[in-house]
Design a protein around this motif. Structure first.
Motif, PDB file in Angstrom:
ATOM      1  N   PHE A  47       2.537   3.847  10.261  1.00 40.23           N
ATOM      2  CA  PHE A  47       3.911   4.007   9.782  1.00 40.23           C
ATOM      3  C   PHE A  47       4.114   5.391   9.167  1.00 40.23           C
ATOM      4  CE2 PHE A  47       6.906   3.841   6.211  1.00 40.23           C
ATOM      5  CZ  PHE A  47       8.073   3.537   6.891  1.00 40.23           C
ATOM      6  N   LEU A  48       3.169   5.818   8.307  1.00 38.62           N
ATOM      7  CA  LEU A  48       3.275   7.134   7.661  1.00 38.62           C
ATOM      8  C   LEU A  48       3.289   8.265   8.689  1.00 38.62           C
ATOM      9  CD1 LEU A  48       0.941   6.969   4.521  1.00 38.62           C
ATOM     10  CD2 LEU A  48       3.434   6.962   4.587  1.00 38.62           C
ATOM     11  N   MET A  53      -1.300   2.565  17.172  1.00 35.79           N
ATOM     12  CA  MET A  53       0.055   2.154  17.529  1.00 35.79           C
ATOM     13  C   MET A  53       0.044   1.307  18.794  1.00 35.79           C
ATOM     14  SD  MET A  53       2.153   5.660  16.779  1.00 35.79           S
ATOM     15  CE  MET A  53       3.484   5.124  17.846  1.00 35.79           C
ATOM     16  N   ASP A 106      -0.066   0.547   8.171  1.00 36.20           N
ATOM     17  CA  ASP A 106       0.663   1.399   7.235  1.00 36.20           C
ATOM     18  C   ASP A 106       0.375   2.873   7.511  1.00 36.20           C
ATOM     19  OD1 ASP A 106       1.896  -0.687   5.899  1.00 36.20           O
ATOM     20  OD2 ASP A 106       0.226  -0.967   4.524  1.00 36.20           O
ATOM     21  N   THR A 158       9.252  -2.470  12.047  1.00 32.72           N
ATOM     22  CA  THR A 158       9.617  -1.057  11.906  1.00 32.72           C
ATOM     23  C   THR A 158      10.236  -0.767  10.547  1.00 32.72           C
ATOM     24  OG1 THR A 158      11.772  -1.502  12.896  1.00 32.72           O
ATOM     25  CG2 THR A 158      10.044  -0.764  14.384  1.00 32.72           C
ATOM     26  N   ARG A 159      10.190  -1.763   9.651  1.00 28.67           N
ATOM     27  CA  ARG A 159      10.750  -1.608   8.311  1.00 28.67           C
ATOM     28  C   ARG A 159      12.237  -1.317   8.292  1.00 28.67           C
ATOM     29  NH1 ARG A 159       6.873  -1.083   4.247  1.00 28.67           N
ATOM     30  NH2 ARG A 159       4.841  -1.474   5.183  1.00 28.67           N
ATOM     31  N   GLU A 160      12.929  -1.629   9.372  1.00 23.98           N
ATOM     32  CA  GLU A 160      14.386  -1.554   9.327  1.00 23.98           C
ATOM     33  C   GLU A 160      14.903  -2.695   8.442  1.00 23.98           C
ATOM     34  OE1 GLU A 160      15.390   0.195  13.796  1.00 23.98           O
ATOM     35  OE2 GLU A 160      15.553  -1.933  13.423  1.00 23.98           O
ATOM     36  N   TYR A 216      21.141  -2.328  14.078  1.00 20.21           N
ATOM     37  CA  TYR A 216      22.183  -1.686  13.279  1.00 20.21           C
ATOM     38  C   TYR A 216      23.560  -1.802  13.925  1.00 20.21           C
ATOM     39  CZ  TYR A 216      18.534   0.381  10.389  1.00 20.21           C
ATOM     40  OH  TYR A 216      17.487   0.569   9.545  1.00 20.21           O
ATOM     41  N   ASP A 237       4.262  14.636  18.259  1.00 19.22           N
ATOM     42  CA  ASP A 237       5.183  13.867  17.419  1.00 19.22           C
ATOM     43  C   ASP A 237       6.385  13.368  18.220  1.00 19.22           C
ATOM     44  OD1 ASP A 237       5.660  16.702  17.423  1.00 19.22           O
ATOM     45  OD2 ASP A 237       7.288  16.356  16.012  1.00 19.22           O
ATOM     46  N   ARG A 283       4.198   8.183  11.785  1.00 18.52           N
ATOM     47  CA  ARG A 283       5.443   8.153  12.536  1.00 18.52           C
ATOM     48  C   ARG A 283       6.593   8.660  11.670  1.00 18.52           C
ATOM     49  NH1 ARG A 283       4.626   2.892  14.174  1.00 18.52           N
ATOM     50  NH2 ARG A 283       6.136   2.231  12.640  1.00 18.52           N
ATOM     51  N   GLN A 284       6.667   8.139  10.475  1.00 17.08           N
ATOM     52  CA  GLN A 284       7.771   8.463   9.578  1.00 17.08           C
ATOM     53  C   GLN A 284       7.827   9.964   9.306  1.00 17.08           C
ATOM     54  OE1 GLN A 284      10.164   6.629   8.470  1.00 17.08           O
ATOM     55  NE2 GLN A 284      10.925   7.507   6.574  1.00 17.08           N
ATOM     56  N   TYR A 285       6.663  10.575   9.050  1.00 16.44           N
ATOM     57  CA  TYR A 285       6.646  11.969   8.644  1.00 16.44           C
ATOM     58  C   TYR A 285       6.123  12.888   9.744  1.00 16.44           C
ATOM     59  CZ  TYR A 285       7.493   9.577   4.296  1.00 16.44           C
ATOM     60  OH  TYR A 285       8.046   8.758   3.341  1.00 16.44           O
ATOM     61  N   ALA A 286       6.110  12.419  10.988  1.00 17.70           N
ATOM     62  CA  ALA A 286       5.683  13.226  12.140  1.00 17.70           C
ATOM     63  C   ALA A 286       4.404  13.995  11.827  1.00 17.70           C
ATOM     64  CB  ALA A 286       6.798  14.176  12.584  1.00 17.70           C
ATOM     65  N   MET A 345      -6.192   1.714   2.838  1.00 19.13           N
ATOM     66  CA  MET A 345      -4.883   1.392   3.406  1.00 19.13           C
ATOM     67  C   MET A 345      -5.022   0.759   4.803  1.00 19.13           C
ATOM     68  SD  MET A 345      -1.682   3.948   4.238  1.00 19.13           S
ATOM     69  CE  MET A 345      -0.730   3.827   2.732  1.00 19.13           C
ATOM     70  N   ASP A 346      -4.194  -0.241   5.072  1.00 18.33           N
ATOM     71  CA  ASP A 346      -4.200  -0.879   6.381  1.00 18.33           C
ATOM     72  C   ASP A 346      -3.746   0.105   7.463  1.00 18.33           C
ATOM     73  OD1 ASP A 346      -4.219  -3.786   7.701  1.00 18.33           O
ATOM     74  OD2 ASP A 346      -2.581  -2.629   8.576  1.00 18.33           O
ATOM     75  N   HIS A 385      12.023  13.336   1.508  1.00 19.99           N
ATOM     76  CA  HIS A 385      11.736  13.812   2.861  1.00 19.99           C
ATOM     77  C   HIS A 385      12.909  13.463   3.768  1.00 19.99           C
ATOM     78  CE1 HIS A 385       9.858  14.008   6.834  1.00 19.99           C
ATOM     79  NE2 HIS A 385       8.894  14.735   6.285  1.00 19.99           N
ATOM     80  N   VAL A 430      -2.332   7.170  17.447  1.00 17.48           N
ATOM     81  CA  VAL A 430      -1.671   6.767  18.690  1.00 17.48           C
ATOM     82  C   VAL A 430      -2.350   5.514  19.247  1.00 17.48           C
ATOM     83  CG1 VAL A 430      -1.354   7.419  21.110  1.00 17.48           C
ATOM     84  CG2 VAL A 430      -0.710   9.006  19.308  1.00 17.48           C
ATOM     85  N   VAL A 432      -3.900  12.411  14.577  1.00 18.47           N
ATOM     86  CA  VAL A 432      -2.837  11.660  15.229  1.00 18.47           C
ATOM     87  C   VAL A 432      -3.312  10.925  16.485  1.00 18.47           C
ATOM     88  CG1 VAL A 432      -1.988  13.603  16.598  1.00 18.47           C
ATOM     89  CG2 VAL A 432      -0.404  11.787  15.945  1.00 18.47           C
ATOM     90  N   ASP A 486       0.781  -1.226   0.000  1.00 17.55           N
ATOM     91  CA  ASP A 486       0.000   0.000   0.000  1.00 17.55           C
ATOM     92  C   ASP A 486       0.813   1.276   0.000  1.00 17.55           C
ATOM     93  OD1 ASP A 486      -2.491  -0.945  -0.052  1.00 17.55           O
ATOM     94  OD2 ASP A 486      -2.928  -0.695   2.078  1.00 17.55           O
ATOM     95  N   LEU A 487       2.040   1.190   0.468  1.00 14.46           N
ATOM     96  CA  LEU A 487       2.781   2.424   0.695  1.00 14.46           C
ATOM     97  C   LEU A 487       3.416   2.960  -0.583  1.00 14.46           C
ATOM     98  CD1 LEU A 487       4.383   1.584   4.115  1.00 14.46           C
ATOM     99  CD2 LEU A 487       2.658   3.291   3.648  1.00 14.46           C
TER     100      LEU A 487
END
Lengths: 466, 466
Positions: B240-241, B272, B237, B361-363, A292, A266, B243-246, B233-234, A52, B269, B265, A17-18
């Motif tokens: 994730f968006l 999450m 996800d 966390t998509r790491e 990491y 945030d 969090r990723q883009y605050a 969208m799930d 970004h 929360v 948000v 989806d992303l």
């Protein structure tokens, strides 16, 4: 090991989806990797333009350390600052070590106080000193003040830039001030209304100010139901307040109750992530997020828990050794004993995890002990009886020995009951003694379930079967 | 069991930083409990007056089901709606079942669409039908539309109330509209700027509009870097968006790209929290958060995992049974065998947890497989060697048998290496096959480490020692 190739291409990002929403794709990581390794460095800047800052941080994380250093050179200072604040701690530390103080100071100057402090606090003392000497005096004071607050406190988390409005103002005065003051940030969501002693008395969404008539007093329209956060409050408690009251921003106050900063959601989302990471890793006996980290650092961080586990395993072996005569005569005891211990360990872990979670989310407090312990023991007892019957019959069939089946069944009930008891009492006890209930519970629990499991089964076996 | 007394008094709330900030204290719960049980019902309303809805929800959770029903009668409809939306799912379901449709409809009418849908979706089909028939037609349409989106999708999470502004407007027109339109909510943080086809083209914090000059065009000052969230969208996800883009708010669009709602948000929360809860519980083999569930429901939810574990434990016993002749002769093998298995299980769990987290966390992505597997195997190998030496010496000393020590050492290295391999390969494999890497990894892993641990140790032992 950690330096080889574009191994961490996030292919999933394209399959789901992303797509188009998350900036880091497998192709991008590949392309950047190729550009670095084929010495087409002029191709790097166009590839990363428009990404970004959070995505740029992810991209850097997916690269090896040497490649990372090359890409960093192509990121402008103002963007790089934000990128750094999004990096994973391990990667960030490695990167900052290579930066000279001048560039570091330039990076820090671009950040808001909370992000700057977040970055500075990770440096070792000497680098901190050097950096603080290199930034403008006004900023230095702000950073030093923030660093004086305890680690993981609201003081470290807050932004100093607050839009504070005197409580005697009207809506009109406030709107005029917001429109004319050039010092204010462009983007903010709430105003904090303060009394003459600079104590917060209410908050106001900008939209509500705008939608009220000009002569109205702020005190008439503000939210009075505010929860000023003490600057020394632990970040975990801050996160609890934000979650509990669905807060977007919260004013932070000093010991005298005066407004000193504001925490935004945030930053709290990041705290929540860290605390969850912590909980889940601690339960598994992993010291910190070491994804990491290099191999040796990871090996060391795992070692201590394994060492503790070794001693508990030896203790369990001691129990077995005590019954070696019985095992020599009835070898089926040795065959079956891991089943009792394993079932106890698993049932105990279930209870333990639910209890640790309930403590973390404040569903359960030490006062709730009795009910929780009683419930979990009962759950253990019931499942113990069910599995005792099941495994008793299996044993009877397997070894054609009803008495052996009975011994195993009895040990199963005892161990699952103990597992329910220990799974609640251990984290509750740790919490009461002021220890973190997540971190050491697992060791204690499996020691209990192993020792009890082996002891009851082998003990009963040697008494009844010999 | 779950009905006895004010057992869950959150005493901690008084001992810590949250005093005065978190509304639920031990005294309050005690006082309410006493008022109910001493039949002083007139005392209840004053006790709970002024409590935040989220705190009122916590208070209800801390009471037994019968007491809860009494207290609920003293909560006004408009407040009760918010209280219900803050309740734990188990408690909420139990409470709503007792409510008649009329009061339920009144409750739902007070909520914003996202909270209303959150409540309606938990009802069974018949109650849903009844409720939808009882609410006004306009609301019903909104709810039915939302319920048509898949569970756990952005469509279920979003609020339909959006402040959308045409992209050709100026700052002045926008301010006048915001000040004059009576339909708008008072509190909102961002405007969504839409083109003539109602597709979002940018977002604008209210404060930025206010701080720009009136003739300026919105398109000149808006954030163009927006990520419209597809309505299907799930929610994971979506989280994730954010969090990723605050992000604080995000516009939601339908298949044609038209604006249909907004996600804030505070709802993210909660998502999450749920997702984390899910992860941590699944890793421990607990199906769902059952802290507030009754004993039988909890027992059932734990049963299936224990059953699976029973079969893997039997498989491990099968391996031991295969070597019963060796154990009969060298009983020390039986004494020591749990150590090898236990160390493997623990080392594997460490690796497994880090890998599951890195995936979440998509790491780490399937493309990163090689590096992760290589690193974790190496970590396992190194710790394996260290513990092999340690335990080899202990065994040698304990049983005065250097060869037995050597056998144990060899088995230890093998099992910790396998643990590192299995700890990464199992979750990665599950993820690749589209399964949840958290949910079944643990069983597979301990099966592998038990079987390998017993097999290598007993196998080597019977070959070398007999």
């Amino acid at each position: 090991m950690t330096e080889t190739g574009p191994g961490t291409v996030p292919e999933t990002a394209e399959r789901d989806d992303l797509e188009g929403l998350y900036g880091v794709t497998g192709e991008l990581v590949d392309a950047v990797y190729d550009a670095v390794h084929e010495n087409r460095r002029e191709a790097i800047a166009p590839l990363i333009a428009g990404l970004h800052e959070a995505d740029l941080a992810d991209l850097l994380e997916h690269l090896g350390s040497a490649d990372r250093a090359v890409v960093v050179e192509h990121i402008p200072d103002d963007i790089f600052a934000e990128v750094v604040s999004h990096l994973d701690e391990t990667v960030r530390e490695e990167l900052l070590e290579k930066l000279d103080t001048r560039r570091l100071a330039a990076v820090v100057a671009e950040l808001e106080t909370d992000d700057a402090v977040d970055l500075i606090e990770d440096l070792d003392e000497e680098d901190q000193r050097e950096l603080l000497d290199a930034v403008p005096a006004g900023d230095r004071l702000l950073y030093e003040e923030a660093l004086a607050w305890p680690e993981y406190s609201a003081g470290r988390l807050m932004r100093r830039e607050v839009v504070a409005i005197p409580s005697m103002w009207t809506v009109g005065e406030t709107i005029d001030f917001m429109r004319s003051d050039t010092e204010l940030p462009d983007d903010f969501y709430n105003l904090v209304v303060v009394d003459p002693a600079h104590k917060p008395v209410g908050t106001l969404p900008v939209s509500r100010v705008l939608r009220s008539s000009r002569p109205e007093l702020l005190t008439a329209i503000m939210n009075e139901d505010i929860r000023p956060i003490p600057v020394t409050m632990d970040q975990e408690d801050v996160a609890f307040l934000f979650r509990q009251y669905a807060m977007v921003e919260g004013p932070v106050v000093d010991e005298a109750g005066r407004l000193v900063g504001v925490i935004t959601v945030d930053d709290v989302v990041e705290v929540m992530e860290e605390e969850h990471e912590d909980d889940i890793l601690k339960l598994a006996g992993v010291g910190e997020d070491d994804y990491y980290s290099a191999v040796m650092a990871t090996t060391r961080s795992r070692f201590s828990w394994l060492l503790v586990n070794l001693f508990t395993a030896i203790a369990a072996s001691g129990v077995i050794a005590f019954f070696d005569a019985a095992i020599e005569k009835v070898v089926a005891l040795a065959v079956l004993m891991p089943i009792v211990a394993s079932m106890g360990g698993n049932a105990g872990t279930q209870t333990l995890t639910v209890t640790v979670r309930a403590l973390a989310t404040r569903e359960l407090s030490p006062g709730g002990t009795l009910r929780a312990v009683a419930k979990e023991s009962l759950v253990g007892l019931i499942n113990g009886v069910v599995f005792a019957v099941l495994m008793g019959v299996i044993t009877w069939t397997w070894f054609a020995d009803p008495i052996l089946g009975g011994v195993l069944a009895t040990a199963m009930v005892a161990n699952l009951l103990i597992a329910g008891l220990a799974g609640t009492l251990i984290p509750l006890g740790l919490e009461r003694w002021g220890a973190d209930p997540a971190v050491a519970s697992g060791v204690f629990l499996t020691t209990v379930t192993d020792v009890v499991g082996f002891f009851v089964f082998l003990g009963l076996g040697s008494v009844i079967l010999l």
